[in-house]
Design a protein around this motif. Structure first.
Motif, mmCIF file in Angstrom:
data_model
loop_
_atom_site.group_PDB
_atom_site.id
_atom_site.type_symbol
_atom_site.label_atom_id
_atom_site.label_comp_id
_atom_site.label_asym_id
_atom_site.label_seq_id
_atom_site.Cartn_x
_atom_site.Cartn_y
_atom_site.Cartn_z
ATOM 1 N N LEU A 267 23.698 7.175 115.075
ATOM 2 C CA LEU A 267 24.949 7.927 115.152
ATOM 3 C C LEU A 267 25.699 7.867 113.823
ATOM 4 O O LEU A 267 26.333 8.852 113.409
ATOM 5 C CB LEU A 267 25.821 7.397 116.286
ATOM 6 C CG LEU A 267 25.234 7.544 117.694
ATOM 7 C CD1 LEU A 267 26.204 6.975 118.735
ATOM 8 C CD2 LEU A 267 24.909 9.001 118.016
ATOM 9 N N THR A 268 25.616 6.738 113.144
ATOM 10 C CA THR A 268 26.263 6.612 111.834
ATOM 11 C C THR A 268 25.561 7.473 110.793
ATOM 12 O O THR A 268 26.210 8.122 109.963
ATOM 13 C CB THR A 268 26.275 5.136 111.383
ATOM 14 O OG1 THR A 268 26.990 4.356 112.342
ATOM 15 C CG2 THR A 268 26.930 4.985 110.024
ATOM 16 N N VAL A 269 24.233 7.500 110.826
ATOM 17 C CA VAL A 269 23.477 8.351 109.899
ATOM 18 C C VAL A 269 23.851 9.816 110.111
ATOM 19 O O VAL A 269 24.018 10.579 109.154
ATOM 20 C CB VAL A 269 21.963 8.144 110.065
ATOM 21 C CG1 VAL A 269 21.166 9.172 109.265
ATOM 22 C CG2 VAL A 269 21.571 6.738 109.625
ATOM 23 N N LEU A 270 23.988 10.217 111.374
ATOM 24 C CA LEU A 270 24.397 11.590 111.670
ATOM 25 C C LEU A 270 25.747 11.893 111.032
ATOM 26 O O LEU A 270 25.921 12.935 110.374
ATOM 27 C CB LEU A 270 24.448 11.794 113.185
ATOM 28 C CG LEU A 270 25.018 13.131 113.682
ATOM 29 C CD1 LEU A 270 24.227 14.309 113.123
ATOM 30 C CD2 LEU A 270 25.026 13.166 115.203
ATOM 31 N N ALA A 295 17.696 16.308 112.190
ATOM 32 C CA ALA A 295 16.851 15.340 111.490
ATOM 33 C C ALA A 295 17.502 13.960 111.482
ATOM 34 O O ALA A 295 16.833 12.937 111.692
ATOM 35 C CB ALA A 295 16.585 15.809 110.058
ATOM 36 N N ALA A 296 18.814 13.920 111.245
ATOM 37 C CA ALA A 296 19.522 12.635 111.285
ATOM 38 C C ALA A 296 19.452 12.020 112.674
ATOM 39 O O ALA A 296 19.266 10.806 112.832
ATOM 40 C CB ALA A 296 20.977 12.838 110.856
ATOM 41 N N LEU A 297 19.591 12.863 113.698
ATOM 42 C CA LEU A 297 19.579 12.374 115.082
ATOM 43 C C LEU A 297 18.197 11.856 115.483
ATOM 44 O O LEU A 297 18.082 10.898 116.247
ATOM 45 C CB LEU A 297 19.995 13.510 116.011
ATOM 46 C CG LEU A 297 20.243 13.192 117.480
ATOM 47 C CD1 LEU A 297 21.367 12.166 117.632
ATOM 48 C CD2 LEU A 297 20.580 14.464 118.245
ATOM 49 N N LEU A 385 19.462 13.396 103.990
ATOM 50 C CA LEU A 385 19.031 12.446 105.015
ATOM 51 C C LEU A 385 18.771 11.071 104.412
ATOM 52 O O LEU A 385 19.167 10.044 104.985
ATOM 53 C CB LEU A 385 17.765 12.965 105.702
ATOM 54 C CG LEU A 385 17.137 12.033 106.751
ATOM 55 C CD1 LEU A 385 18.126 11.718 107.867
ATOM 56 C CD2 LEU A 385 15.869 12.644 107.324
ATOM 57 N N THR A 386 18.117 11.019 103.273
ATOM 58 C CA THR A 386 17.780 9.735 102.657
ATOM 59 C C THR A 386 19.040 8.970 102.278
ATOM 60 O O THR A 386 19.144 7.754 102.497
ATOM 61 C CB THR A 386 16.900 9.954 101.423
ATOM 62 O OG1 THR A 386 15.734 10.686 101.808
ATOM 63 C CG2 THR A 386 16.474 8.624 100.822
ATOM 64 N N ARG A 387 20.003 9.663 101.715
ATOM 65 C CA ARG A 387 21.262 8.995 101.351
ATOM 66 C C ARG A 387 22.028 8.565 102.602
ATOM 67 O O ARG A 387 22.610 7.478 102.648
ATOM 68 C CB ARG A 387 22.121 9.918 100.493
ATOM 69 C CG ARG A 387 21.567 10.144 99.076
ATOM 70 C CD ARG A 387 22.477 11.049 98.286
ATOM 71 N NE ARG A 387 22.004 11.292 96.938
ATOM 72 C CZ ARG A 387 22.253 10.522 95.885
ATOM 73 N NH1 ARG A 387 22.965 9.405 96.059
ATOM 74 N NH2 ARG A 387 21.793 10.817 94.693
ATOM 75 N N ALA A 388 22.030 9.416 103.636
ATOM 76 C CA ALA A 388 22.754 9.078 104.866
ATOM 77 C C ALA A 388 22.131 7.894 105.581
ATOM 78 O O ALA A 388 22.811 7.180 106.328
ATOM 79 C CB ALA A 388 22.789 10.289 105.798
ATOM 80 N N ASP A 389 20.834 7.671 105.374
ATOM 81 C CA ASP A 389 20.107 6.619 106.090
ATOM 82 C C ASP A 389 20.470 5.220 105.607
ATOM 83 O O ASP A 389 20.018 4.225 106.170
ATOM 84 C CB ASP A 389 18.598 6.861 105.933
ATOM 85 C CG ASP A 389 17.775 6.069 106.943
ATOM 86 O OD1 ASP A 389 18.332 5.689 107.998
ATOM 87 O OD2 ASP A 389 16.589 5.826 106.684
ATOM 88 N N CYS A 390 21.286 5.132 104.588
ATOM 89 C CA CYS A 390 21.745 3.818 104.117
ATOM 90 C C CYS A 390 23.041 3.461 104.839
ATOM 91 O O CYS A 390 24.104 4.005 104.548
ATOM 92 C CB CYS A 390 21.982 3.845 102.602
ATOM 93 S SG CYS A 390 22.686 2.304 101.970
#
Length: 478
Positions: A267-270, A295-297, A385-390
């Protein structure tokens, strides 16, 4: 309340070029007409749009006759549900006969019965904030009709049903998902009685077609506050039926807490991907981006199937990217998403870990070229997505990851400028390959093309002469 009244007055004045002639036309024909639902709600929220919904006592054939005289274009795809639509300049109008609709327990389609009063029509609607109308033909001007307390619920930011939620959800089970969607769009609290009914009746969502579920889920994901709606779907058990991969992320924590809460992480990555959507304006037209948000979800849905405990209590999720991509493709296909959306989201899920092999920047130019080649037209979404995944709380680690990815993007930009990475092709095309090797079209041409493409990825651009020599040497060695 004064602000609400002013917002409504200003919006009604803005859309008066539609309200006034339509109200007069239906009144002269002896019918009632009212602006209803979302446009009334949004007028109170200070939101303007040109898609207007009306309800009327007229039957569809009479509505069609009246709108045919007034509109620029007419359509009747919703005739079976009592709806006739038209376009008039910049306005899109839909007029629906007073109705009540209910579902047979074994059917996916509503049974439509036409009603006889505005109050009865409003009573069958999903939520009180959508069960308000502005009457246009009662002789008193633009009168607000609010028999179920929608104004108060709008002011207190609560979602309630006009009648018993059990009756509403029995009539149309999709309304349970709409509750989550409106909560995500408006950041409203859902009335406890509504939540209780959603939980008790979740199984009834199974009679709804995959396409209708997909549309509601998409609207929820594209809303300003999707976390609110997704949490509600999970907590009521609806997600277990329409998107079971999401609640499955609530893994039991290992006794040493050696891995993150994957559900909360997702949920945070989203949310963090949403914060970066300005980067995707060319892909999304400047609005919310469905592919990026999906993709984030879905990016970690392979973790429950790949979780392993190893010596020392460590937890691994080897190959969860590949497994997750297959699961993503299957779920989105079952929800009837378009083929392009399915493939784009699955590709992002499969590639979301690739950057972590970059380490401290020791990738060769060849590896960078392959990263861009594999991402293809999804490279910008992969960056997001890669940046959000941190989601680490370790500031030093987060800053190091950010700097490393900044460096990778800079290298991609440099190589793109030098080599046109977005359209990497071999230095010889198929026709040249056949001429040089003296062979006809067939499998050998494809093998030669693949060899030259790998050579191009490894070494960068080559002259035609160098590519010819390499091709002949490869051909002779076979």
């Amino acid at each position: 309340m004064a602000d609400v009244e002013r917002s409504v007055r200003e919006e009604l004045d803005r859309i008066s070029p539609v309200l006034d002639p339509l109200g007069e036309m239906f009144a002269q024909a002896g019918h009632e007409l009212a602006l209803v639902g979302g446009p009334v709600r949004d007028a109170m929220l200070g939101r303007a749009h040109n898609d207007l919904d009306f309800t009327t006592s007229a039957r569809p054939e009479e509505t069609e006759r009246l709108l045919g005289r007034w509109g620029d274009a007419l359509w009747d795809m919703g005739r079976d549900f009592g709806t006739i639509g038209c376009r008039k300049g910049p306005w899109q109008v839909e007029v629906t006969t007073y109705r009540s609709e209910s579902y047979d327990p074994t059917s996916r389609k509503p049974v439509v019965d036409f009603g006889h009063s505005l109050t009865g029509d409003l009573g069958r609607r999903d939520f009180t904030v959508n069960a308000m109308a502005v009457s246009l033909t009662d002789g008193s001007g633009r009168e607000l009709v609010d028999p179920y307390g929608g104004v108060v619920d709008l002011a207190t930011r609560v979602l309630r049903t006009p009648g018993r939620p059990e009756d509403s959800f029995s009539d149309d089970p999709l309304r349970m998902m709409r509750a989550a969607r409106f909560a995500a769009q408006l950041a409203f609290e859902v009335d406890p009685a509504v939540v209780e009914a959603m939980t008790a009746m979740a199984e009834r969502i199974s009679i709804i077609s995959a396409e209708r579920v997909r549309d509601e889920l998409s609207k929820l994901v594209l809303a300003p506050y999707p976390r609110i709606g997704l949490r509600l779907l999970v907590e009521t058990g609806l997600a277990a039926l329409v998107l079971p991969e999401l609640p499955a992320l609530k893994l039991e924590r290992d006794e040493h807490h050696r891995h993150k809460d994957v559900y909360e992480h997702t949920l945070t990555v989203l949310e963090q991907s949403i914060d970066q959507e300005s980067r995707l304006a060319d892909l999304s037209g400047g609005g919310p981006d469905l592919v990026s948000r999906l993709a984030a979800l879905m990016h970690d849905i392979g973790k429950p199937r790949t979780r392993r405990f190893v010596d020392g209590g460590q937890v691994t999720f080897h190959h969860h990217d590949v497994v997750g991509a297959k699961m993503t493709r299957k779920r989105l296909q079952e929800l009837r998403f378009s083929g392009d959306t399915v493939e784009a989201v699955a590709k992002l899920v499969e590639l979301h870990l690739r950057f972590h092999g970059y380490g401290d920047g020791e990738w060769t130019d060849s590896a960078v070229r392959r990263y861009v080649r594999d991402a293809g037209d999804q490279i910008e979404r992969l960056h997001v997505l890669t940046r959000a995944d941190c989601t680490t709380r370790n500031r030093r680690k987060a800053e190091r990851l950010r700097r490393t990815y900044d460096e990778l993007e800079a290298r991609i930009a440099r190589l793109s400028e030098e080599e046109e990475l977005a359209s990497i092709r071999p230095d010889l095309d198929g026709t040249q390959i056949m001429e040089i090797l003296g062979i006809p079209p067939g499998r050998d041409v494809g093998a030669a093309y693949k060899f030259l493409l790998e050579l191009r990825l490894d070494n960068g651009p080559m002259t035609e002469e160098a590519a010819r020599a390499a091709l002949l040497q490869w051909w002779a060695s076979r």
